[in-house]
Design a protein around this motif. Structure first.
Motif, PDB file in Angstrom:
ATOM      1  N   PHE A 220       1.037   4.259  -4.147  1.00 37.44           N
ATOM      2  CA  PHE A 220       1.738   4.387  -2.875  1.00 37.44           C
ATOM      3  C   PHE A 220       2.865   3.371  -2.779  1.00 37.44           C
ATOM      4  O   PHE A 220       2.699   2.206  -3.159  1.00 37.44           O
ATOM      5  CB  PHE A 220       0.774   4.166  -1.700  1.00 37.44           C
ATOM      6  N   ASN A 221       4.011   3.816  -2.257  1.00 39.27           N
ATOM      7  CA  ASN A 221       5.063   2.927  -1.802  1.00 39.27           C
ATOM      8  C   ASN A 221       4.955   2.831  -0.289  1.00 39.27           C
ATOM      9  O   ASN A 221       4.785   3.843   0.396  1.00 39.27           O
ATOM     10  CB  ASN A 221       6.444   3.452  -2.189  1.00 39.27           C
ATOM     11  N   ILE A 222       5.072   1.607   0.230  1.00 35.44           N
ATOM     12  CA  ILE A 222       4.860   1.372   1.654  1.00 35.44           C
ATOM     13  C   ILE A 222       6.078   0.670   2.230  1.00 35.44           C
ATOM     14  O   ILE A 222       6.562  -0.332   1.671  1.00 35.44           O
ATOM     15  CB  ILE A 222       3.594   0.521   1.887  1.00 35.44           C
ATOM     16  N   ALA A 223       6.609   1.207   3.326  1.00 34.91           N
ATOM     17  CA  ALA A 223       7.762   0.619   4.003  1.00 34.91           C
ATOM     18  C   ALA A 223       7.454   0.493   5.489  1.00 34.91           C
ATOM     19  O   ALA A 223       6.760   1.334   6.073  1.00 34.91           O
ATOM     20  CB  ALA A 223       9.014   1.461   3.803  1.00 34.91           C
ATOM     21  N   VAL A 224       7.979  -0.554   6.104  1.00 33.65           N
ATOM     22  CA  VAL A 224       7.853  -0.776   7.547  1.00 33.65           C
ATOM     23  C   VAL A 224       9.239  -1.049   8.101  1.00 33.65           C
ATOM     24  O   VAL A 224       9.965  -1.908   7.575  1.00 33.65           O
ATOM     25  CB  VAL A 224       6.897  -1.943   7.860  1.00 33.65           C
ATOM     26  N   ASN A 225       9.589  -0.295   9.134  1.00 35.08           N
ATOM     27  CA  ASN A 225      10.904  -0.454   9.788  1.00 35.08           C
ATOM     28  C   ASN A 225      12.043  -0.403   8.777  1.00 35.08           C
ATOM     29  O   ASN A 225      12.942  -1.260   8.761  1.00 35.08           O
ATOM     30  CB  ASN A 225      10.951  -1.758  10.586  1.00 35.08           C
ATOM     31  N   ASN A 226      11.965   0.603   7.901  1.00 32.84           N
ATOM     32  CA  ASN A 226      13.016   0.905   6.927  1.00 32.84           C
ATOM     33  C   ASN A 226      13.132  -0.112   5.796  1.00 32.84           C
ATOM     34  O   ASN A 226      14.091  -0.066   5.024  1.00 32.84           O
ATOM     35  CB  ASN A 226      14.386   1.042   7.602  1.00 32.84           C
ATOM     36  N   SER A 227      12.171  -1.040   5.690  1.00 35.52           N
ATOM     37  CA  SER A 227      12.205  -2.033   4.613  1.00 35.52           C
ATOM     38  C   SER A 227      10.968  -1.881   3.736  1.00 35.52           C
ATOM     39  O   SER A 227       9.842  -1.780   4.250  1.00 35.52           O
ATOM     40  CB  SER A 227      12.255  -3.456   5.181  1.00 35.52           C
ATOM     41  N   HIS A 228      11.188  -1.894   2.422  1.00 31.72           N
ATOM     42  CA  HIS A 228      10.073  -1.791   1.490  1.00 31.72           C
ATOM     43  C   HIS A 228       9.184  -3.010   1.613  1.00 31.72           C
ATOM     44  O   HIS A 228       9.651  -4.155   1.636  1.00 31.72           O
ATOM     45  CB  HIS A 228      10.601  -1.664   0.061  1.00 31.72           C
ATOM     46  N   VAL A 229       7.863  -2.789   1.699  1.00 31.51           N
ATOM     47  CA  VAL A 229       6.899  -3.877   1.849  1.00 31.51           C
ATOM     48  C   VAL A 229       6.171  -4.151   0.538  1.00 31.51           C
ATOM     49  O   VAL A 229       6.117  -5.292   0.065  1.00 31.51           O
ATOM     50  CB  VAL A 229       5.887  -3.558   2.968  1.00 31.51           C
ATOM     51  N   CYS A 230       5.615  -3.108  -0.073  1.00 30.98           N
ATOM     52  CA  CYS A 230       4.820  -3.323  -1.274  1.00 30.98           C
ATOM     53  C   CYS A 230       4.462  -1.983  -1.904  1.00 30.98           C
ATOM     54  O   CYS A 230       4.745  -0.920  -1.357  1.00 30.98           O
ATOM     55  CB  CYS A 230       3.534  -4.092  -0.946  1.00 30.98           C
ATOM     56  N   GLU A 231       3.838  -2.059  -3.054  1.00 38.13           N
ATOM     57  CA  GLU A 231       3.212  -0.919  -3.710  1.00 38.13           C
ATOM     58  C   GLU A 231       1.711  -1.152  -3.782  1.00 38.13           C
ATOM     59  O   GLU A 231       1.250  -2.295  -3.858  1.00 38.13           O
ATOM     60  CB  GLU A 231       3.790  -0.720  -5.115  1.00 38.13           C
ATOM     61  N   PHE A 232       0.968  -0.075  -3.723  1.00 41.44           N
ATOM     62  CA  PHE A 232      -0.479  -0.152  -3.903  1.00 41.44           C
ATOM     63  C   PHE A 232      -0.860   0.857  -4.970  1.00 41.44           C
ATOM     64  O   PHE A 232      -0.656   2.058  -4.801  1.00 41.44           O
ATOM     65  CB  PHE A 232      -1.214   0.154  -2.593  1.00 41.44           C
ATOM     66  N   TYR A 233      -1.377   0.345  -6.085  1.00 40.86           N
ATOM     67  CA  TYR A 233      -1.671   1.224  -7.204  1.00 40.86           C
ATOM     68  C   TYR A 233      -2.982   1.967  -6.975  1.00 40.86           C
ATOM     69  O   TYR A 233      -3.952   1.416  -6.455  1.00 40.86           O
ATOM     70  CB  TYR A 233      -1.712   0.429  -8.505  1.00 40.86           C
ATOM     71  N   GLN A 234      -2.974   3.215  -7.365  1.00 45.53           N
ATOM     72  CA  GLN A 234      -4.097   4.114  -7.115  1.00 45.53           C
ATOM     73  C   GLN A 234      -5.360   3.634  -7.824  1.00 45.53           C
ATOM     74  O   GLN A 234      -5.348   3.307  -9.006  1.00 45.53           O
ATOM     75  CB  GLN A 234      -3.734   5.518  -7.601  1.00 45.53           C
ATOM     76  N   ARG A 235      -6.466   3.597  -7.064  1.00 47.37           N
ATOM     77  CA  ARG A 235      -7.781   3.264  -7.616  1.00 47.37           C
ATOM     78  C   ARG A 235      -8.753   4.434  -7.484  1.00 47.37           C
ATOM     79  O   ARG A 235      -9.637   4.611  -8.318  1.00 47.37           O
ATOM     80  CB  ARG A 235      -8.369   2.055  -6.885  1.00 47.37           C
ATOM     81  N   VAL A 236      -8.607   5.170  -6.387  1.00 51.18           N
ATOM     82  CA  VAL A 236      -9.486   6.298  -6.076  1.00 51.18           C
ATOM     83  C   VAL A 236      -8.645   7.569  -6.164  1.00 51.18           C
ATOM     84  O   VAL A 236      -7.492   7.574  -5.733  1.00 51.18           O
ATOM     85  CB  VAL A 236     -10.082   6.143  -4.663  1.00 51.18           C
TER      86      VAL A 236
END
Length: 359
Positions: free
Chosen positions: A103-119
């Motif tokens: 997952f790519n995650i953004a808040v208020n149009n700014s990239h926050v982090c990536e979370f790599y798939q585990r499940v």
């Protein structure tokens, strides 16, 4: 296909809140959530009814940390901690985009982090929001793959193929005052998204999918009847339509897909036809540095020349962008910057843009 189409018209959504993810979670699907944190913490879970949580997004204001995690059959994994990307009492918009790796995650149009798939992603059946939050909206947009992409049309099914623009007869979107033709397309049809929260569905293409309303950012330049930077959200499955006029004596113009709303932001795709050199230049820009130019000569069937009106379509696929102009494929550009965080379309140079639309 999206089997559900629901719009809640009251102010706010009840918390805890759940809405289905359909089709199954896969690369390209986006989840948009808006609200205001009110207490110590809240959480967003992509989950099923069997305690499998593919993504756990948990801002903890009492601990000044964002916690990301996953769980399978009730057993939690290792926490991933980030700095808080939001403030208690301040409205936010969260975008979660599924990718091939997680997952790519953004808040208020700014990239926050990536979370790599585990499940495995397909286990996620619901978006769940709970905790200390005034929840405004939850929207699930299909991404799809290849030529059968699902995009958020918010209206009747719409086929996809090479664009053929009709006679101008079109409503006024929030980003300008266009008079824009209704496109007709090929045979594959798109599904409908599942929505929660307030959303304006009375906008855009009549008898066709509604264009997602987006704000404009007057920046000057562009020479046309709409501002030179238009807000848009682009992910695999998105399409942008631009109608404009190339003035006689034009030398070059450019269209840029910006990862922000400023001229200095990163450019995911730079499209630059140069009439003086009979060349199309394609590129990207990251952290102020341009990549390697990809130059191609104007094709023999090139419909682009000074002194004509153009109807242009930019389509985003999982691996590339394609550009059709007056029903002719004229360029492709493979992603150098991952798709999903484009925030705006910029145009400048020798072009007068009269309308912009997005589906």
């Amino acid at each position: 296909m999206f089997p559900n189409f629901s719009v809640h018209t009251g102010f706010g959504l009840p918390v805890p809140y759940e809405t289905p993810i359909s089709p199954s979670l896969s690369a390209g699907i986006q989840i948009h959530i808006s609200g205001t944190p009110t207490g110590n913490q809240f959480e967003v879970n992509l989950k099923n009814q069997q305690d499998d949580i593919v993504l756990h997004f948990n801002p903890r204001f009492d601990a000044s940390a964002l916690i990301l995690n996953s769980a399978q059959r009730g057993a939690w994994g290792q926490e991933q901690r980030q700095s808080l990307p939001m403030q208690r009492g301040v409205r936010f918009t969260l975008v979660i985009m599924a990718t091939n790796n997680g997952f790519n995650i953004a808040v208020n149009n700014s990239h926050v982090c990536e979370f790599y798939q585990r499940v495995p992603m397909y286990l996620a059946q619901l978006v769940q929001v709970k905790g200390d939050i005034n929840l405004e909206s939850v929207q699930v947009y299909g991404g799809g793959m290849g030529s059968s992409m699902n995009i958020p049309p918010m209206g009747a099914n719409m086929p996809f193929g090479q664009p053929s623009f009709g006679q101008p007869s079109f409503g006024q979107p929030s980003f300008g005052q266009p008079s824009f033709g209704q496109p007709s397309f090929g045979q594959p049809s798109f599904g409908q998204p599942s929505f929660g929260g307030d959303f304006n569905v009375g906008f855009g293409f009549p008898s066709a999918p509604v264009v997602v309303p987006t704000p404009s950012f007057p920046m000057g330049g562009g020479g046309g009847g709409v501002p030179s930077i238009q807000s848009c959200r682009i992910h695999p499955g998105s399409r942008i339509f631009v109608r404009g006029f190339i003035p006689p004596g034009a030398q070059r113009f450019e269209l840029n897909l910006l990862q922000g709303y400023n001229d200095t932001d990163d450019i995911a795709f730079h499209f630059n036809p140069r009439f003086d050199a009979r060349t199309i230049v394609k590129n990207h820009r990251r952290n102020g540095q341009w990549g390697q130019e990809e130059n191609q000569p104007f094709p023999s069937y090139m419909p682009l020349m000074p002194g004509i009106q153009i109807d242009l379509q930019i389509a985003c696929y999982p691996d590339k962008y394609t550009i059709f102009m007056n029903s002719q494929l004229i360029a492709e550009f493979y992603h150098k910057i991952p798709a999903g965080f484009v925030m705006a379309l910029q145009y400048k140079g020798d072009i007068t843009v009269t309308s912009v639309g997005q589906i």
